[in-house]
Design a protein around this motif. Structure first.
Motif, PDB file in Angstrom:
ATOM      1  N   VAL A   7       0.839  -1.206   0.000  1.00 22.11           N
ATOM      2  CA  VAL A   7       0.000   0.000   0.000  1.00 22.11           C
ATOM      3  C   VAL A   7       0.870   1.250   0.000  1.00 22.11           C
ATOM      4  O   VAL A   7       0.569   2.237  -0.695  1.00 22.11           O
ATOM      5  N   SER A   8       1.990   1.220   0.746  1.00 19.32           N
ATOM      6  CA  SER A   8       2.882   2.378   0.783  1.00 19.32           C
ATOM      7  C   SER A   8       3.500   2.633  -0.585  1.00 19.32           C
ATOM      8  O   SER A   8       3.593   3.783  -1.030  1.00 19.32           O
ATOM      9  N   ALA A   9       3.922   1.551  -1.263  1.00 19.77           N
ATOM     10  CA  ALA A   9       4.502   1.708  -2.597  1.00 19.77           C
ATOM     11  C   ALA A   9       3.484   2.270  -3.574  1.00 19.77           C
ATOM     12  O   ALA A   9       3.793   3.167  -4.373  1.00 19.77           O
ATOM     13  N   VAL A  10       2.281   1.757  -3.513  1.00 20.12           N
ATOM     14  CA  VAL A  10       1.218   2.279  -4.391  1.00 20.12           C
ATOM     15  C   VAL A  10       0.945   3.743  -4.081  1.00 20.12           C
ATOM     16  O   VAL A  10       0.773   4.561  -4.999  1.00 20.12           O
ATOM     17  N   TYR A  11       0.939   4.091  -2.798  1.00 20.28           N
ATOM     18  CA  TYR A  11       0.702   5.487  -2.414  1.00 20.28           C
ATOM     19  C   TYR A  11       1.787   6.402  -2.975  1.00 20.28           C
ATOM     20  O   TYR A  11       1.494   7.488  -3.495  1.00 20.28           O
ATOM     21  N   LEU A  12       3.078   5.978  -2.893  1.00 15.63           N
ATOM     22  CA  LEU A  12       4.167   6.807  -3.407  1.00 15.63           C
ATOM     23  C   LEU A  12       4.064   6.973  -4.915  1.00 15.63           C
ATOM     24  O   LEU A  12       4.295   8.070  -5.440  1.00 15.63           O
ATOM     25  N   VAL A  13       3.730   5.895  -5.615  1.00 14.26           N
ATOM     26  CA  VAL A  13       3.578   5.996  -7.075  1.00 14.26           C
ATOM     27  C   VAL A  13       2.439   6.950  -7.423  1.00 14.26           C
ATOM     28  O   VAL A  13       2.576   7.814  -8.305  1.00 14.26           O
TER      29      VAL A  13
END
Length: 486
Positions: A7-13
């Protein structure tokens, strides 16, 4: 933790794309504004050239050329050439003044502006495009963002677009707006490395937000998910191992003081936590896929127990709590047939109590079918906890009900500040043709009030707490068939 990392990676993208879209919107508007401004500037420049060409000395005379050059002012004209149909009539080249005018402006290609004077005469103006914008836009060359005025069609390989490895990871941003009158275009470009640097400037704040969000998810919704998954597995195991059992809350006929029925209440004998009360697991089960299996188990067990109860009191009834989402599920009829049989009047001693924790979809296609099939087998319908939640008069107008169980909150003594609520409710319910059962009788004073209202049936700890089958059968034995209130 893997889910939180994902979820954090998706949020950063998504945040990077949000920043890129925000910059694109900002610079898109800037390119359109610069294109309009360029049109006005070139129109003004063309007017000055035409005025000089119509002057008494002509454009190629020293007086005409000198006067025009002085009018250029801050317009970065590098070279001007006047041509007729066959050859160049005259030309002018900018000197050191341009270096002072465009000091600090990065180099760039010249932009050629053709101007038709009529009669076969043309003027070609070469402008320093980058310097034209120097007075009205910030010089962001140190950040990699460039503002260019280019001849049409713009050269796609202009300096600054090649960004090395960043052009592979993040594509550069290039926005273009063409002039409506002149053969030029305004181009604003930013390499991928610049976009990443601008986004990275806010990265510490984003990481703080992600950390806070991750902790909130882990101890909030994720903990609920973990608990739900854990509860689901435990419920499945309890159904398989027989950890559930039924306790019965008697229904008392106040006229004869006899027990005429009992409400089946699900209990869980947990191997670690002992006997769990229904509020610890029933609300979750009612909204889970296990509700059908649980209701089926309750009805099968209640049917077996009813056989023993009927041997003591032949017309003894048993009530089973059913959530609203089960009343629209045809599987409820199949489970009732499996538990009590499908013969006519097989459910004549069974009351299905509609619980109040969810709203019943009155327009659901399965509701009418389930109600008709249950009644065809002799079942009766009760509304539990009437007056709270979704159990109200609207419900009584939408479905056919036999019993209404008035919620215990109307009998609490602290609620007697409005003493007429119960008294007003009873005649209305009686006019609707339903049998009233008072819940939560715990004191003689409450019992007296219920009797004064003309309510015949009641439940509550004053008569008995929920008890298991063996104790219920003992209370129904001939020796104690009519127990006095406890």
């Amino acid at each position: 933790m893997a889910a939180i990392a994902f979820v954090s990676a998706v949020y950063l993208v998504l945040d990077f794309h949000r920043m890129r879209s925000s910059l694109a919107d900002r610079y898109r508007g800037q390119t359109l504004s610069l294109a309009h401004w360029t049109d006005r500037t070139l129109d003004h420049l063309a007017g000055m050239v035409r005025d000089a060409a119509r002057g008494p000395n002509g454009l190629c005379s020293p007086e005409g050329m000198g006067g025009l050059v002085r009018q250029f002012g801050t317009i970065p004209v590098v070279r001007m050439e006047v041509r007729d149909e066959t050859a160049t009539s005259c030309a002018w080249q900018q000197g050191n003044a341009l270096e002072r005018l465009c000091a600090g402006v990065p180099g760039g290609d010249l932009v050629r502006i053709p101007l038709d004077l009529g009669g076969g005469r043309r003027v070609l103006l070469d402008l320093f495009g980058n310097c034209l914008f120097g007075a009205i836009v910030p010089m962001d060359a140190e950040n990699g963002i460039s503002h260019r005025l280019l001849s049409n069609p713009p050269d796609e390989s202009v300096d600054g677009d090649d960004d090395g490895i960043w052009s592979v990871v993040v594509s550069p941003m290039r926005l273009q707006a063409g002039s409506g009158k002149w053969p030029v275009s305004v181009v604003i470009s930013a390499p991928g490395s610049t976009l990443v640097q601008q986004w990275a400037a806010s990265l510490p704040l984003q990481l703080c937000l992600i950390s806070g969000l991750g902790l909130a998810l882990w101890f909030g919704p994720m903990s609920v998910v973990r608990r739900r998954l854990s509860v689901e597995g435990q419920v499945r195991t309890a159904l398989r191992r027989g950890d559930f059992f039924l306790a019965y809350l008697p229904t008392v006929d106040l006229a004869s003081k006899s027990w005429v029925g009992a409400e089946a209440l699900l209990r869980w004998r947990h191997k670690h936590h002992g006997v769990l009360m229904p509020n610890a697991f029933i609300p979750w089960i009612e909204t889970s896929p296990l509700i059908h299996d649980t209701t089926r188990w309750v009805m099968i067990q209640a049917a077996q127990d009813l056989n023993h109860m009927s041997q003591r009191v032949p017309d003894f009834s048993i009530a089973v709590n059913v959530p609203p989402n089960q009343f629209i599920d045809p599987r409820l009829v199949a489970a009732a047939d499996e538990a009590f049989g499908s013969r006519p009047l097989a459910l004549c001693q069974v009351v299905f109590e509609l619980t109040e924790r969810q709203m019943l979809d009155y327009d659901a296609p399965g509701l009418r079918y389930v109600m008709e099939e249950l009644r065809r087998r002799g079942a009766q319908i009760a509304v539990d906890d009437f007056g709270v939640g979704f159990s109200n008069l609207t419900l009584l107008g939408m479905i056919d009900v036999d019993y209404v169980k008035i919620d215990r909150s109307f009998l609490r003594e602290e609620a007697w500040a409005d003493p007429h609520m119960l008294e007003a409710m009873v005649p209305l319910l009686r006019d609707l043709g339903v049998v009233i059962i008072a819940e939560g009788i715990e004191s003689e004073r409450q019992l007296d009030r219920v009797r004064r209202c003309g309510i015949r049936f009641a439940q509550g700890f004053l008569f008995s707490r929920p008890i298991e089958l063996e104790m219920l059968l003992a209370a129904l034995s001939p020796a104690v068939a009519d127990p006095e209130p406890a």
